[in-house]
Design a protein around this motif. Structure first.
Motif, short mmCIF file in Angstrom:
data_model
loop_
_atom_site.label_atom_id
_atom_site.label_comp_id
_atom_site.label_asym_id
_atom_site.label_seq_id
_atom_site.Cartn_x
_atom_site.Cartn_y
_atom_site.Cartn_z
N GLN A 42 0.70 -1.15 -0.05
CA GLN A 42 -0.16 0.04 0.09
C GLN A 42 0.97 1.20 -0.07
OE1 GLN A 42 -2.68 1.63 -0.87
NE2 GLN A 42 -4.16 1.27 0.39
N GLY A 46 -1.46 4.70 3.84
CA GLY A 46 -2.79 3.95 3.56
C GLY A 46 -2.89 2.67 4.11
N ASP A 49 -8.44 -0.35 4.07
CA ASP A 49 -9.51 0.60 3.51
C ASP A 49 -9.13 1.54 2.55
OD1 ASP A 49 -11.62 -0.71 4.86
OD2 ASP A 49 -11.09 0.30 6.57
N ASN A 50 -7.84 1.79 2.12
CA ASN A 50 -7.69 2.70 0.98
C ASN A 50 -7.27 2.10 -0.29
OD1 ASN A 50 -6.00 4.29 3.89
ND2 ASN A 50 -7.51 5.39 2.45
N TRP A 51 -7.55 0.65 -0.31
CA TRP A 51 -7.60 -0.08 -1.76
C TRP A 51 -8.84 0.34 -2.32
CZ3 TRP A 51 -3.33 -1.05 -3.81
CH2 TRP A 51 -2.14 -1.38 -3.09
N ASP A 52 -8.97 0.73 -3.45
CA ASP A 52 -10.28 0.90 -4.26
C ASP A 52 -10.95 -0.73 -4.55
OD1 ASP A 52 -12.51 1.21 -6.14
OD2 ASP A 52 -11.32 2.65 -7.26
N TYR A 163 -7.09 15.18 -1.22
CA TYR A 163 -6.91 13.95 -1.77
C TYR A 163 -6.78 13.68 -3.15
CZ TYR A 163 -7.63 8.91 -2.87
OH TYR A 163 -7.87 7.73 -3.43
N ILE A 185 -14.48 3.75 -1.84
CA ILE A 185 -13.41 3.56 -0.76
C ILE A 185 -14.28 3.62 0.79
CG2 ILE A 185 -11.62 4.32 0.41
CD1 ILE A 185 -9.97 4.79 -2.34
N TYR A 186 -14.83 5.04 0.74
CA TYR A 186 -15.32 5.26 2.10
C TYR A 186 -16.94 4.89 2.19
CZ TYR A 186 -11.07 7.65 2.69
OH TYR A 186 -10.05 8.02 2.97
#
Length: 287
Positions: A42, A46, A49-52, A163, A185-186
């Motif tokens: 990563q 990251g 959870d920061n992977w798409d 971002y 992502i979120y």
């Protein structure tokens, strides 16, 4: 059998010989025909959870894919090293704990630095290597990031606008893709999210980035040792790791190919997730 989307996977843990409990998510087919697993490394600050999820799901459609938090990051225990070399040792310990004899590796940004170090230190462990938004150690101009970049992603609290300013280009098309990425992502996972990276991790990772970027032309020549196939990729407008470093990497590594994705920046692999996943699949399955 239908696979669970990355956004719905459980957070798993494995204890390595170095005493670290690593948090990870494991997706894709695991039968004997699935081939060599793909391990993801990563970016700066990251976590899982920061992977798409759209990218991971596309990559996992035909192969096993494992994302993990390195030591001291997110839900993993331990302390984040202040050097890329230390991070590579910790990543190798995770791979060993998963009982993998050989892996394909996809490193993104800081993760691509770690991936290079793994491939140099343990060449037999890495079958094929993907370097996304990457630069070689010792290259001129990489000793820390530009003030506007570190100001956007290096503060204790960052905004969606900051971002977007680093991970996506300024065109409306790219910014629209960025907002869609943020929603995936979120918005796709509301429970059992990974632990946020802390300030100590941020400081250690930036120390590693700056040390990696100290100009040293002798270190560039080490990449000629790599004999595995390597796919190097970036966006054409990346302000964090300029795309000319991708061409430099491809020129230093004997079996490297390079692709620059249009109208995109540091997060090109999220913006162009379907195309990038298809390119990675073709590369990993190639001769």
């Amino acid at each position: 059998m239908e696979l669970t989307s990355y956004s719905g996977l459980p957070n798993e843990r494995v204890k390595a010989a170095n005493g670290i409990d690593y948090a990870y998510r494991d997706t894709g087919p695991t039968d004997d025909g699935a081939g060599v697993p793909l391990v993801l490394l990563q970016h700066f600050r990251g976590n899982l959870d920061n992977w798409d999820p759209a990218l991971i799901d596309a990559l996992a459609s035909g192969r096993r894919v494992i994302a993990f938090d390195n030591a001291g990051v997110g839900g993993s225990t331990g302390t984040t090293p202040h050097t890329v070399e230390g991070m590579a040792h910790d990543a190798v310990a995770f791979i060993a704990a998963m009982d993998f004899d050989q892996v394909d590796v996809l490193g993104f940004s800081l993760g691509s630095f770690v991936a290079q170090r793994i491939a140099l230190t343990r060449p037999a462990l890495v079958r094929r290597l993907v370097l996304a938004s990457s630069a070689p150690q010792g290259a001129d101009g990489m000793h820390g990031w530009a003030p506007e970049v570190i100001g956007a992603i290096g503060d204790p609290e960052t905004s969606p606008e900051e971002y977007l300013s680093v991970f996506f280009a300024r065109s409306e098309t790219s910014l629209r893709a960025g907002r869609q990425t943020l929603q995936r992502i979120y918005g796709a996972r509301s429970t059992d999210r990974d632990t946020a990276t802390d300030w100590a991790t941020r400081e250690a990772q930036y120390d590693a980035v700056c040390t990696w970027g100290i100009p040293d032309h002798a270190r560039l020549q080490r990449l000629g040792c790599l004999r595995m196939p390597v796919f190097v990729a970036n966006g054409d407008s990346d302000p964090m790791i300029l795309p000319h470093y991708s061409h430099l990497l491809a020129g230093l590594i004997p079996q490297a190919r390079v692709k620059i994705y249009p109208d995109s920046a540091h997060g090109f692999l999220f913006q162009h997730h379907a195309e990038f996943a298809a390119d990675v699949d073709a590369f990993l399955d190639g001769p």
